[in-house]
Scaffold this motif. Structure first.
Motif, PDB file in Angstrom:
ATOM      1  N   PRO A   1      -6.177  -9.179  15.145  1.00  0.00           N
ATOM      2  CA  PRO A   1      -7.029  -8.021  15.424  1.00  0.00           C
ATOM      3  C   PRO A   1      -7.296  -7.798  16.904  1.00  0.00           C
ATOM      4  O   PRO A   1      -7.424  -6.645  17.347  1.00  0.00           O
ATOM      5  N   PHE A   2      -7.368  -8.870  17.683  1.00  0.00           N
ATOM      6  CA  PHE A   2      -7.616  -8.712  19.121  1.00  0.00           C
ATOM      7  C   PHE A   2      -6.424  -8.041  19.809  1.00  0.00           C
ATOM      8  O   PHE A   2      -6.601  -7.352  20.815  1.00  0.00           O
ATOM      9  N   LEU A   3      -5.232  -8.250  19.274  1.00  0.00           N
ATOM     10  CA  LEU A   3      -4.059  -7.593  19.848  1.00  0.00           C
ATOM     11  C   LEU A   3      -4.148  -6.087  19.684  1.00  0.00           C
ATOM     12  O   LEU A   3      -3.832  -5.316  20.597  1.00  0.00           O
ATOM     13  N   PHE A   4      -4.598  -5.648  18.512  1.00  0.00           N
ATOM     14  CA  PHE A   4      -4.780  -4.204  18.294  1.00  0.00           C
ATOM     15  C   PHE A   4      -5.940  -3.665  19.129  1.00  0.00           C
ATOM     16  O   PHE A   4      -5.871  -2.567  19.667  1.00  0.00           O
TER      17      PHE A   4
ATOM     18  N   MET B   1      -8.624   6.654  20.418  1.00  0.00           N
ATOM     19  CA  MET B   1      -8.984   6.165  19.092  1.00  0.00           C
ATOM     20  C   MET B   1      -7.799   5.520  18.372  1.00  0.00           C
ATOM     21  O   MET B   1      -7.885   5.192  17.190  1.00  0.00           O
ATOM     22  N   ILE B   2      -6.686   5.355  19.087  1.00  0.00           N
ATOM     23  CA  ILE B   2      -5.521   4.748  18.448  1.00  0.00           C
ATOM     24  C   ILE B   2      -5.828   3.315  18.035  1.00  0.00           C
ATOM     25  O   ILE B   2      -5.456   2.869  16.937  1.00  0.00           O
ATOM     26  N   SER B   3      -6.505   2.587  18.910  1.00  0.00           N
ATOM     27  CA  SER B   3      -6.841   1.202  18.589  1.00  0.00           C
ATOM     28  C   SER B   3      -7.711   1.122  17.342  1.00  0.00           C
ATOM     29  O   SER B   3      -7.523   0.243  16.491  1.00  0.00           O
ATOM     30  N   THR B   4      -8.664   2.032  17.214  1.00  0.00           N
ATOM     31  CA  THR B   4      -9.532   2.049  16.041  1.00  0.00           C
ATOM     32  C   THR B   4      -8.729   2.300  14.777  1.00  0.00           C
ATOM     33  O   THR B   4      -8.935   1.640  13.747  1.00  0.00           O
ATOM     34  N   ALA B   5      -7.799   3.250  14.836  1.00  0.00           N
ATOM     35  CA  ALA B   5      -6.971   3.560  13.670  1.00  0.00           C
ATOM     36  C   ALA B   5      -6.086   2.380  13.290  1.00  0.00           C
ATOM     37  O   ALA B   5      -5.923   2.067  12.105  1.00  0.00           O
ATOM     38  N   LEU B   6      -5.516   1.712  14.294  1.00  0.00           N
ATOM     39  CA  LEU B   6      -4.674   0.552  14.020  1.00  0.00           C
ATOM     40  C   LEU B   6      -5.487  -0.585  13.399  1.00  0.00           C
ATOM     41  O   LEU B   6      -5.036  -1.253  12.461  1.00  0.00           O
ATOM     42  N   LEU B   7      -6.676  -0.805  13.942  1.00  0.00           N
ATOM     43  CA  LEU B   7      -7.534  -1.851  13.394  1.00  0.00           C
ATOM     44  C   LEU B   7      -7.938  -1.546  11.953  1.00  0.00           C
ATOM     45  O   LEU B   7      -7.941  -2.432  11.098  1.00  0.00           O
ATOM     46  N   ALA B   8      -8.288  -0.274  11.696  1.00  0.00           N
ATOM     47  CA  ALA B   8      -8.671   0.103  10.342  1.00  0.00           C
ATOM     48  C   ALA B   8      -7.510  -0.084   9.371  1.00  0.00           C
ATOM     49  O   ALA B   8      -7.689  -0.589   8.249  1.00  0.00           O
TER      50      ALA B   8
ATOM     51  N   MET C   1      -8.840 -14.455   5.457  1.00  0.00           N
ATOM     52  CA  MET C   1     -10.274 -14.179   5.365  1.00  0.00           C
ATOM     53  C   MET C   1     -10.890 -14.039   6.748  1.00  0.00           C
ATOM     54  O   MET C   1     -11.657 -13.104   7.015  1.00  0.00           O
ATOM     55  N   THR C   2     -10.555 -14.973   7.640  1.00  0.00           N
ATOM     56  CA  THR C   2     -11.084 -14.899   9.006  1.00  0.00           C
ATOM     57  C   THR C   2     -10.586 -13.655   9.719  1.00  0.00           C
ATOM     58  O   THR C   2     -11.341 -12.965  10.427  1.00  0.00           O
ATOM     59  N   SER C   3      -9.309 -13.350   9.541  1.00  0.00           N
ATOM     60  CA  SER C   3      -8.727 -12.178  10.181  1.00  0.00           C
ATOM     61  C   SER C   3      -9.401 -10.899   9.709  1.00  0.00           C
ATOM     62  O   SER C   3      -9.667  -9.988  10.502  1.00  0.00           O
ATOM     63  N   PHE C   4      -9.700 -10.808   8.416  1.00  0.00           N
ATOM     64  CA  PHE C   4     -10.364  -9.624   7.863  1.00  0.00           C
ATOM     65  C   PHE C   4     -11.747  -9.446   8.476  1.00  0.00           C
ATOM     66  O   PHE C   4     -12.121  -8.332   8.879  1.00  0.00           O
ATOM     67  N   ALA C   5     -12.515 -10.532   8.549  1.00  0.00           N
ATOM     68  CA  ALA C   5     -13.868 -10.440   9.100  1.00  0.00           C
ATOM     69  C   ALA C   5     -13.837 -10.041  10.575  1.00  0.00           C
ATOM     70  O   ALA C   5     -14.634  -9.203  11.024  1.00  0.00           O
ATOM     71  N   VAL C   6     -12.925 -10.641  11.341  1.00  0.00           N
ATOM     72  CA  VAL C   6     -12.813 -10.302  12.760  1.00  0.00           C
ATOM     73  C   VAL C   6     -12.388  -8.853  12.925  1.00  0.00           C
ATOM     74  O   VAL C   6     -12.933  -8.115  13.759  1.00  0.00           O
ATOM     75  N   SER C   7     -11.408  -8.426  12.148  1.00  0.00           N
ATOM     76  CA  SER C   7     -10.908  -7.060  12.261  1.00  0.00           C
ATOM     77  C   SER C   7     -11.989  -6.045  11.910  1.00  0.00           C
ATOM     78  O   SER C   7     -12.152  -5.030  12.596  1.00  0.00           O
TER      79      SER C   7
END
Length: 301
Positions: free
Chosen positions: A291-294, A1-8, A43-49
């Motif tokens: 976001p894809f990197l995370f 769940m590390i990726s989820t936490a980083l994305l959040a 804005m795009t980064s927020f939506a993707v993330s």
């Protein structure tokens, strides 16, 4: 769940902290086009993330650390058939809805604005007159106002009060400002900011982008106009039409941002250093991919 936490955490950073820092910065008014690009990138980064966070929450744990392959597997690609395809499709529905939600709002904003402009144009055809020498439509009204209606049947509208208040050089400067709005298709950018604000109401990034992008677009049009007209001429013209009201689906030279824009025209600051300009542009363009990197970073590990 590390990726989820980083994305959040990244989503919160972009949605809450980044807009506050950007609104406090001084350089956006010296490079408005670059600042708009950065706002759109965030804005795009927020939506993707946000979509990837939802994806990580709904897709089974075994797919969370498989990067793009995991996403494809959850969609039923790569040897998954039958019931797996249906399950994967259902699991992907939530993140797809999140990702496409602002896109749908954008379509709604654009269509609604087009309908309103069409109605307003029909009204102008009845009560206003064409002024061929100015390539504009003149509306009989005592309040000085100048605005444009973008789209297929684009036109520039000015009141008779503006014709009386503006000198010929001022009028030409204001018309150049409006033509910059039309040629730059600025209504699509304002539509994107408005749609994002409606898709994510209350999020600082959304409210900040809607307010700041509107101001920055006016500055971009100012910069285009002063390429052919003295800054003082445009500044004085903007003061004359500052009180004029512009329809929400139009773009005008006046408005509440006149004071800041006049100050900027009369006392221009230095443009960002080329290194800083390049760095900001790189951040703006790379932001949607972060976001894809995370999300997929653990796969590389």
């Amino acid at each position: 769940m590390i990726s989820t936490a980083l994305l959040a955490a990244y989503t919160l950073l972009v949605g809450l902290a980044a807009p506050r820092l950007l609104r406090r910065a001084r350089w956006p008014h010296r490079a408005p086009g670059l600042a708009i690009t950065l706002w759109l990138g965030l804005m795009t980064s927020f939506a993707v993330s946000l979509a990837l966070v939802v994806h990580h929450l709904v897709v089974p744990e075994r797919h969370l650390h498989q990067g793009v392959l995991g996403i494809l597997h959850a969609c039923g690609v790569g040897g998954t058939a039958g019931l797996g395809i249906a399950v994967g499709s259902a699991q992907m529905a939530a993140p797809l809805i999140v990702a496409l939600w602002p896109v749908g709002r954008f379509a709604g904003v654009v269509l609604r604005a087009r309908r309103d402009r069409r109605r307003h144009g029909a009204m102008l055809d009845l009560v206003a007159r064409r002024e061929p020498g100015l390539a504009a439509t003149v509306l009989d009204h005592s309040t000085p106002a100048v605005y444009c209606l973008p789209g297929r049947s684009r036109r520039i509208v000015l009141t008779s009060g503006a014709l009386k208040a503006l000198t010929p050089p001022q009028l030409q400067a204001v018309l150049a400002h409006e033509r910059a709005h039309l040629s730059g298709r600025h209504h699509l950018v304002t539509g994107a900011a408005e749609a994002f604000a409606r898709a994510f109401p209350g999020v600082p990034l959304a409210t900040g982008a809607r307010a700041e992008i509107a101001t920055l677009l006016e500055m971009v049009a100012d910069d285009r106009a002063v390429l052919a007209h003295p800054p003082r001429t445009l500044a004085s013209a903007m003061c004359e039409v500052a009180a004029g009201r512009v329809p929400g689906f139009g773009l005008g030279a006046g408005g509440s941002t006149v004071a800041a824009r006049v100050t900027r025209l009369l006392y221009p600051g230095k443009s960002p250093h080329p290194l800083a300009w390049t760095s900001i542009a790189a951040v703006a363009l790379a932001a949607p991919m972060v976001p894809f990197l995370f999300a997929c970073g653990s796969a590389a590990g």
